[in-house]
Design an enzyme around this catalytic site. Structure first.
Site, mmCIF file in Angstrom:
data_model
loop_
_atom_site.group_PDB
_atom_site.id
_atom_site.type_symbol
_atom_site.label_atom_id
_atom_site.label_comp_id
_atom_site.label_asym_id
_atom_site.label_seq_id
_atom_site.Cartn_x
_atom_site.Cartn_y
_atom_site.Cartn_z
ATOM 1 N N SER A 1 0.859 -1.181 0.000
ATOM 2 C CA SER A 1 0.000 0.000 0.000
ATOM 3 C C SER A 1 0.897 1.232 0.000
ATOM 4 O O SER A 1 1.868 1.294 0.757
ATOM 5 C CB SER A 1 -0.883 -0.018 1.253
ATOM 6 O OG SER A 1 -1.689 1.129 1.304
ATOM 7 N N SER B 1 -2.010 -7.698 -3.668
ATOM 8 C CA SER B 1 -1.773 -9.128 -3.961
ATOM 9 C C SER B 1 -0.459 -9.600 -3.340
ATOM 10 O O SER B 1 0.495 -9.900 -4.045
ATOM 11 C CB SER B 1 -1.809 -9.381 -5.475
ATOM 12 O OG SER B 1 -1.011 -8.465 -6.208
ATOM 13 N N GLY C 1 -3.845 -7.403 10.314
ATOM 14 C CA GLY C 1 -3.430 -8.136 9.114
ATOM 15 C C GLY C 1 -3.077 -7.213 7.969
ATOM 16 O O GLY C 1 -3.338 -7.526 6.802
#
Lengths: 218, 218
Positions: free
Chosen positions: A39, A111, A160
């Protein structure tokens, strides 16, 4: 029309207008450009810039953005392990359809797991899956924190989160790696140029016309 | 970039190349042609014929076939009620992406319930969803039985088969209805011509160039 062995009562319909005809119509070859990275690593920025570069060359592309799809196709999915796997699987399946339709499909999503990305790669014919790794240091991504998510993750308000309390597995054999040079991030148009140059130079000979010397500056 | 109120931690990425730019590139307007009807009513036949007709006019289309997608995107879904709903929802979402990409997306699936079809219609801007009802008598579809499914359904080997032991809800306000004339089914190219003519004449002004007098024979 033929029956497929492992799926009872579902038939496969072959249509005479196939991907070769569509590629000819579009004067390009469909493929998937799969942008992976943390990110804040610049995936969406690259995707947008690449979309512009391709469009300016008369090439039809479409961006599948992981975040955007979570408002539509994948809105039933959350962030637990199996949902993240299913999220990526669906994006892979849709990307495959777009490539088959003749488009340069730009998929942009974190991903984080190699296995999931490789499963998407395996859906496509050889050379039609171009994995682009946004290899930016976590520190940089966290410093940018355009969405404020790292802050939330560090505060334990998101669990997470990739790079903080969930691993990111870098590609082992990606086609393209985008990284800093001398501590400086490449500009969006330079990152896009690196991908366009690859598409023109390698593996996608049918769209070699998108390569023009003016962008071969990297 | 902006945050959407009802989805925490998911951002919406706007890209400067939008659907108008793609439509200009393709010289057509993206839309969804949704073909609904009983098994054996000719949905796939129309979809293929329509694909050919559009291609011959230089228009880019892509067929989403319900059966085919069950081998990929929807392979995790079965035929129980909630799975059928989810199957149609996903096809609708993907069709929407294709229309946004500028393609004429031809979705071909039984989609027996009005509510599910209307949910797909609601995903798209006005006039971009063209519902085509294959209004063929059950007796004809059952007589054709190209896939042998009616036989299995009558023998009780398939449960919940549309038209036999599960209802088909005909559209109330479809844009196009394909039906027999004097007991004769229209030929595939005539059915496709009816759709192409509609696309050229109504609601999709940006692709009015696909209308040519030669196909206005219906």
């Amino acid at each position: 029309m033929s029956t497929l062995g492992n799926s009872t009562n579902i038939f496969w319909h072959e249509c005479p207008v196939g991907n070769h005809e569509r590629q000819k119509l579009l004067n390009q070859k469909g493929c998937v450009v799969w942008i992976t990275g943390l990110s804040g690593s610049g995936k969406s920025t690259l995707a947008c810039s690449l979309g512009r570069e391709l469009h300016s060359r008369g090439k039809l592309s479409y961006i599948l953005d992981g975040d955007n799809l979570r408002h539509g196709l994948n809105k039933d999915l959350g962030f637990k392990a199996e949902d993240r796997i299913e999220n990526i699987r669906r994006v892979g399946e849709v990307a495959k359809l777009f490539a088959d339709a003749g488009l340069i499909c730009v998929a942009s999503l974190i991903s984080p797991y190699r296995k999931d990305r490789d499963a998407c790669r395996a859906m496509l014919p050889d050379d039609n899956f171009i994995e682009v790794f946004m290899n930016m240091p976590l520190e940089l991504c966290e410093k940018r924190d355009a969405k404020g998510l790292y802050k939330l993750a560090r505060a334990g308000k998101i669990k997470g989160f990739t790079g903080i309390d969930d691993p990111y597995e870098p590609p082992l054999n990606c086609e393209i790696e985008i990284r800093q040079k001398d501590g400086v991030c490449p500009a969006p148009c330079a990152m896009a140029g690196q991908v366009v140059s690859y598409l023109g130079r390698e593996r996608i000979p049918a769209i070699s016309m998108i390569y023009t010397p003016s962008i071969h500056v990297l």
